[in-house]
Each structure stands twice: as structure tokens, then as C-alpha cells.
Scaffold this motif. Structure first.
Motif, PDB file in Angstrom:
ATOM      1  N   ASP A 376      -4.482   8.765   2.301  1.00 33.99           N
ATOM      2  CA  ASP A 376      -3.656   9.302   2.336  1.00 33.99           C
ATOM      3  C   ASP A 376      -2.793   9.129   3.928  1.00 33.99           C
ATOM      4  N   ASN A 377      -4.149   8.218   4.793  1.00 31.67           N
ATOM      5  CA  ASN A 377      -4.166   8.209   5.991  1.00 31.67           C
ATOM      6  C   ASN A 377      -2.725   7.826   6.457  1.00 31.67           C
ATOM      7  N   ARG A 378      -2.279   6.823   6.082  1.00 26.52           N
ATOM      8  CA  ARG A 378      -0.749   6.546   6.345  1.00 26.52           C
ATOM      9  C   ARG A 378       0.176   7.351   5.806  1.00 26.52           C
ATOM     10  N   ASP A 379       0.013   7.895   5.389  1.00 26.65           N
ATOM     11  CA  ASP A 379       0.965   8.495   5.076  1.00 26.65           C
ATOM     12  C   ASP A 379       1.860   9.778   5.456  1.00 26.65           C
ATOM     13  N   LEU A 381       0.414  10.441   8.183  1.00 32.87           N
ATOM     14  CA  LEU A 381       0.601  10.124   9.191  1.00 32.87           C
ATOM     15  C   LEU A 381       1.340   9.666   9.956  1.00 32.87           C
ATOM     16  N   SER A 382       2.615   9.006   8.987  1.00 29.83           N
ATOM     17  CA  SER A 382       3.805   8.391   9.436  1.00 29.83           C
ATOM     18  C   SER A 382       4.732   9.898   9.035  1.00 29.83           C
ATOM     19  N   GLU A 383       4.948  10.951   8.019  1.00 34.34           N
ATOM     20  CA  GLU A 383       5.772  11.768   7.959  1.00 34.34           C
ATOM     21  C   GLU A 383       5.443  12.658   8.985  1.00 34.34           C
ATOM     22  N   LEU A 384       4.403  12.552   9.993  1.00 35.39           N
ATOM     23  CA  LEU A 384       4.250  13.358  11.262  1.00 35.39           C
ATOM     24  C   LEU A 384       5.185  12.912  12.378  1.00 35.39           C
ATOM     25  N   GLY A 385       5.179  11.702  12.563  1.00 34.20           N
ATOM     26  CA  GLY A 385       5.910  10.655  13.237  1.00 34.20           C
ATOM     27  C   GLY A 385       4.761   9.888  14.326  1.00 34.20           C
ATOM     28  N   TYR A 386       3.731   9.627  13.572  1.00 38.47           N
ATOM     29  CA  TYR A 386       2.958   8.573  14.112  1.00 38.47           C
ATOM     30  C   TYR A 386       4.143   6.735  13.709  1.00 38.47           C
ATOM     31  N   THR A 387       3.521   5.530  14.334  1.00 40.00           N
ATOM     32  CA  THR A 387       4.249   4.760  13.933  1.00 40.00           C
ATOM     33  C   THR A 387       3.089   4.025  13.736  1.00 40.00           C
ATOM     34  N   ASP A 388       3.872   2.705  12.802  1.00 37.34           N
ATOM     35  CA  ASP A 388       2.922   2.082  12.315  1.00 37.34           C
ATOM     36  C   ASP A 388       1.961   1.349  12.866  1.00 37.34           C
ATOM     37  N   LYS A 389       2.168   0.652  13.979  1.00 36.97           N
ATOM     38  CA  LYS A 389       1.724   0.439  15.282  1.00 36.97           C
ATOM     39  C   LYS A 389       0.663   1.491  15.777  1.00 36.97           C
ATOM     40  N   LYS A 390       0.734   2.504  15.905  1.00 36.68           N
ATOM     41  CA  LYS A 390       0.056   3.477  16.657  1.00 36.68           C
ATOM     42  C   LYS A 390      -1.185   3.992  15.783  1.00 36.68           C
ATOM     43  N   ILE A 391      -0.855   3.658  13.744  1.00 34.50           N
ATOM     44  CA  ILE A 391      -1.669   4.118  12.882  1.00 34.50           C
ATOM     45  C   ILE A 391      -2.887   2.565  13.132  1.00 34.50           C
ATOM     46  N   GLU A 392      -2.210   1.571  13.561  1.00 33.25           N
ATOM     47  CA  GLU A 392      -3.813   0.345  12.946  1.00 33.25           C
ATOM     48  C   GLU A 392      -4.292   0.443  14.496  1.00 33.25           C
ATOM     49  N   GLU A 393      -3.169   1.093  15.507  1.00 36.25           N
ATOM     50  CA  GLU A 393      -4.569   1.265  16.895  1.00 36.25           C
ATOM     51  C   GLU A 393      -5.936   2.763  16.484  1.00 36.25           C
ATOM     52  N   LEU A 394      -5.621   3.697  15.520  1.00 31.63           N
ATOM     53  CA  LEU A 394      -6.648   4.771  15.086  1.00 31.63           C
ATOM     54  C   LEU A 394      -7.490   3.546  14.945  1.00 31.63           C
ATOM     55  N   TYR A 395      -6.503   3.347  13.388  1.00 35.79           N
ATOM     56  CA  TYR A 395      -8.033   2.674  12.614  1.00 35.79           C
ATOM     57  C   TYR A 395      -8.828   1.281  13.493  1.00 35.79           C
ATOM     58  N   LYS A 396      -8.599   0.899  14.206  1.00 37.08           N
ATOM     59  CA  LYS A 396      -9.210   0.031  15.397  1.00 37.08           C
ATOM     60  C   LYS A 396      -9.979   0.396  16.124  1.00 37.08           C
ATOM     61  N   LYS A 397      -9.602   1.994  16.036  1.00 43.33           N
ATOM     62  CA  LYS A 397     -10.939   1.986  17.818  1.00 43.33           C
ATOM     63  C   LYS A 397     -11.633   3.211  16.405  1.00 43.33           C
ATOM     64  N   GLY A 398     -11.668   3.694  14.634  1.00 42.12           N
ATOM     65  CA  GLY A 398     -12.789   4.214  14.587  1.00 42.12           C
ATOM     66  C   GLY A 398     -12.444   5.674  14.286  1.00 42.12           C
ATOM     67  N   VAL A 399     -10.621   5.973  14.779  1.00 42.49           N
ATOM     68  CA  VAL A 399     -10.721   7.329  14.830  1.00 42.49           C
ATOM     69  C   VAL A 399      -9.193   7.344  12.867  1.00 42.49           C
ATOM     70  N   LEU A 400      -9.143   6.403  11.685  1.00 41.86           N
ATOM     71  CA  LEU A 400      -9.411   7.040  10.446  1.00 41.86           C
ATOM     72  C   LEU A 400     -10.079   5.850  10.117  1.00 41.86           C
ATOM     73  N   ALA A 401     -10.414   5.489   8.949  1.00 41.25           N
ATOM     74  CA  ALA A 401     -11.276   5.096   7.869  1.00 41.25           C
ATOM     75  C   ALA A 401     -10.747   5.201   6.666  1.00 41.25           C
ATOM     76  N   GLU A 402     -10.955   4.037   5.892  1.00 39.37           N
ATOM     77  CA  GLU A 402     -10.884   4.528   3.966  1.00 39.37           C
ATOM     78  C   GLU A 402     -12.266   3.178   4.055  1.00 39.37           C
ATOM     79  N   LEU A 403     -12.623   3.706   3.028  1.00 39.18           N
ATOM     80  CA  LEU A 403     -14.387   2.837   2.812  1.00 39.18           C
ATOM     81  C   LEU A 403     -14.037   2.283   1.099  1.00 39.18           C
TER      82      LEU A 403
END
Length: 434
Positions: A376-379, A381-403
Motif C-alpha cells: 500500500d505504499n503508493r496508495d 502516499l498518494s493520499e497524503l499528497g505525494y505525486t506519482d513522480k515523487k513516489i517513483e523517485e522514492l522507490y529508485k532511492k531505496g526509500v520504499l520497496a516491495e519485495l
């Protein structure tokens, strides 16, 4: 799934709870709240999921993470810390189960969190507490360590051979209950005063708290309570009894009513040896020992089901010792719906223990099974106002993950009963990238 997608139900509707900490103590406290309407977000490490997911067969994790949302955040990353803070701004209760002092070391002290959310209730669950000797605070602790340090092993089991470990995970579950009730008590205080609370729950202290009058007995008279198996130290007609069909019952003959009832069942109710106001059958008393002998023989002469029914009909507390198979046909368990089914996204229809306790006006419910690691990372954070672009950046930086495989190490092993097959699966998955 978004926080606003959680169904509205139960007495804890509208309460938001964030939990992080490996199986079982901290997570089970949050699960109890989720079953009664709280929106629970379970936060895991980005590269190391909850140990319950990676056990041989993750039945416990699946059972005790129903009704929850799942995120995976790297709190050691400054951006991960900020994501976590943004979530806590919308949170009522935080439950964490890391080693004592870990949150402060991560820069997430109580003071820091209250600066962001002054009404936040923070529940720290650890083996030895948040204060005291540094050596103890940093000690790792699981259920057996809590049982050992909390003196629980020393008063349970038989005198020989060694102090036993009580299953399953009684220290963790007791600790979870303390964490749950204290969190809700603190939440009431925060609502009344507008000021949050920090709750410090120690496994060691919980286990000492649950020792009846034994500590007082020691301080008052110097008695160290012994391990005594299934028997009571001072009286008999109390314990486990073998019945004629090879099954066992447990009988508790305490107080006048049960004592008179037992004498009636054994045909001794008119025996003047036993006074009308008899309360207990004292160990070592000749007349009482005769009753104990008669009770053992009565049980051996009858099937366990008959013993249970006849003793209870005469006011003597007695229960058949159930296992998971025999409880399936118990009429009371069936009548009250002890077990229920639910749907799990990964494993399909499952069956386990229902909501406990039952509420009449605003009952609890199960709306979903345990979800995948970071599902539920994406949903959220989107609910909290994060954009799709910002969320993707967080994944690339290893801030978020889905194993992979939702974080389940032995997911293929579910529903396989042959232990050798499970071991083969384990070896196969060990050789894959995780």
C-alpha cells in the motif's frame, strides 16, 4: 489500498494506528485494534520483511495481520524518515517493537514526534524497557527471553527436568495485551487533555506482573514458589485426570458448591466425614486423599465426555482437554462461531479463529487478509499528497520497496502437509535472489 478505503465499523472506527516491529508482541496489539475498526498501517523494513513472513510456513503472520495496510520504508534514509513523519501527522497511536532506545537513535525520539503531532500516543514494546541500564536496553529479546527474565519459567512445569518454555509465545501475547489496553487508555487521556503519551512496555515486567501473589508471598514469608506441574501445592481434586477412553480432562474442585457436587458424583455426599461447609480437599488430609483416589478411579471408569458432562451437571468445573481437531465438533464452539473464513489475496480462502471478544452493538469484523510487503505504499502516499513522480523517485532511492513474492520466503509451502516437500521448497527458494 488507501486509508479511507478501510471499512467503517467497530468501536475503534476513526482511530489510526501505525505499527512496526517483528512478530509478535507489538504487531498483535495493533491487530486487535484492526479487528475492531482501527485503520492500522504496518510498516516493515525495505529489505528485511517481518520475520513472520520468512518463517517456514507463515501461518501466524497471515492470521495476525488481517485488516491491515502495509508499507515498507527505509527509516535510516532521511527521506524515509520524512515519509514516516508525514504518516505520523495523521496518526493517533504509534506502536513500535524495536530494542529499547532504537527510535531515539534513529532521530525519532518522543520529543521529536510530539513536535510533529502533540497528541500522538507512542507505545514502546521491548524486552527490558526504554530506561535503565544500557546493557539491558540493547539486549535482543524474543518470547522465550521474556519468559526467562520474567520468572515465568521458574513457576511453571514439573519440578524436573528443566524449566519449560510455555507455548505458543505466551510472553509475546501477554505483552501485546498490555500494549493494547495501555495504548487505548493513553488515547483517552490524549483526547481529554490534548497531550500525547509515551507508554513503555517491558516483556520482563509484564511477566512479573502476572504472577498472582507469589512475589508478595516471597517478600512476606520468604517462600520461593516451586514448579509443581498440573497440581496445586496445598489441595487436591484439582488437576489433569486420565479417562477410560485415553483422553484427559482438567478438574478444578474449589469452593463449597463444587466440593459438595464432587462428593455427590462419587457417592460420598452423605458421608459425615465431610462437613456441609467443606471448601477444599487439603493435600495430606486422609479423608481428602480418599476422595482423590475415588476421583481418579471414577475418571478411569468413564469416557472423558461423560466425566465432563456429569461433573459440570453437579457444579464441578471440568473440561475435556481439546486440541484443534476435537474443538471442531464442540457444540459451544460451533454455536458461537469460534472459527471463521476470510479471503486472502495470495492464499485464497482461509480459516482461523474469529473476532475475540464479541461486541453486540458495534461488532468487529474481518474485511481482508494480510497483504504483501509494501503493498500500500503508493496508495497511502498518494493520499497524503505525494505525486506519482515523487513516489517513483522514492522507490529508485531505496526509500520504499516491495519485495518479491510479497516478502514471503516460503509462500509455496502453504497448504503442503509433507515436511520433506516443504524442505525442498525452502532449498529452492534459498538459491533464488530475495
Amino acid at each position: 489500498m488507501r486509508m479511507t478505503d478501510v471499512p467503517s465499523f467497530g468501536n475503534l472506527e476513526g482511530l489510526t494506528v501505525v505499527c512496526m516491529g517483528n512478530t509478535i508482541a507489538a504487531p498483535f496489539a495493533a491487530e486487535l485494534m484492526a479487528e475492531h475498526g482501527a485503520c492500522v498501517i504496518y510498516v516493515e523494513n525495505t529489505d528485511r520483511p517481518d520475520i513472520g513472513r520468512v518463517s517456514l510456513c507463515p501461518y501466524g503472520f497471515i492470521t495476525e495481520h488481517r485488516n491491515e495496510l502495509f508499507m515498507a520504508i527505509n527509516l535510516k534514509n532521511i527521506e524515509g524518515e520524512q515519509v514516516f513523519i508525514e504518516i505520523l501527522k495523521k496518526t493517533d497511536i504509534l506502536i513500535e517493537g524495536l530494542k529499547g532506545g532504537t527510535f531515539t537513535e534513529l532521530g525519532l525520539s518522543d520529543k521529536r514526534l510530539w513536535a510533529e503531532n502533540e497528541k500522538l500516543v507512542i507505545v514502546h514494546v521491548s524486552g527490558f524497557g526504554e530506561s535503565g541500564l544500557a546493557e539491558y536496553l540493547r539486549r535482543p529479546s524474543y518470547d522465550p527471553i521474556g519468559q526467562a527474565a520474567g520468572g515465568f519459567m521458574s513457576i511453571n512445569g514439573f519440578p524436573e527436568p528443566s524449566p519449560p518454555l510455555r507455548a505458543p509465545f505466551v510472553c509475546d501475547y501477554y505483552t501485546a495485551l498490555f500494549a493494547c489496553w495501555s495504548a487505548l487508555a493513553a488515547q483517552m487521556g490524549a483526547q481529554r487533555t490534548g497531550v500525547g503519551e509515551s507508554v513503555d512496555v517491558s516483556q520482563m515486567e509484564v511477566m512479573w506482573k502476572l504472577q498472582y501473589g507469589y512475589p508478595l508471598e516471597y517478600f512476606y514469608s520468604g517462600v520461593v514458589h516451586p514448579r509443581q506441574g498440573n497440581e496445586e501445592r496445598d489441595y487436591i481434586c484439582f488437576g489433569t485426570y486420565l479417562c477410560g477412553n485415553g483422553r484427559y480432562v482438567f478438574i478444578c474442585c474449589i469452593a463449597n458448591g463444587p466440593a459438595r457436587g464432587l462428593l455427590k458424583v462419587l457417592g460420598k455426599d452423605n458421608d459425615p466425614t465431610y462437613p456441609e461447609n467443606i471448601q477444599l480437599f487439603r493435600r495430606g488430609d486422609v479423608a481428602a486423599e480418599k476422595v482423590e483416589t475415588a476421583l481418579k478411579q471414577y475418571c478411569l471408569d468413564n469416557e472423558a465426555e461423560k466425566v465432563e458432562k456429569e461433573l459440570n451437571a453437579n457444579g464441578v468445573p471440568c473440561s475435556f482437554i481439546h486440541d484443534i481437531e476435537t474443538i471442531q465438533t464442540d457444540p459451544q464452539a460451533l454455536e458461537r462461531g469460534l472459527f471463521t473464513e476470510w479471503s486472502d489475496d495470495r492464499f485464497g480462502k482461509l480459516k482461523g479463529v474469529n473476532i475475540v471478544p464479541k461486541m453486540s452493538n458495534r461488532p468487529g469484523m474481518f474485511w481482508g487478509g494480510a497483504r504483501d510487503h509494501g503493498a500500500d505504499n503508493r496508495d497511502i502516499l498518494s493520499e497524503l499528497g505525494y505525486t506519482d513522480k515523487k513516489i517513483e523517485e522514492l522507490y529508485k532511492k531505496g526509500v520504499l520497496a516491495e519485495l518479491r513474492d510479497g516478502g514471503y520466503f516460503a509462500s509455496k509451502a502453504m497448504h503442503i502437509k509433507n515436511r520433506d516437500q516443504i524442505n525442498i521448497i525452502m532449498e529452492e527458494e534459498k538459491n533464488e535472489d530475495f
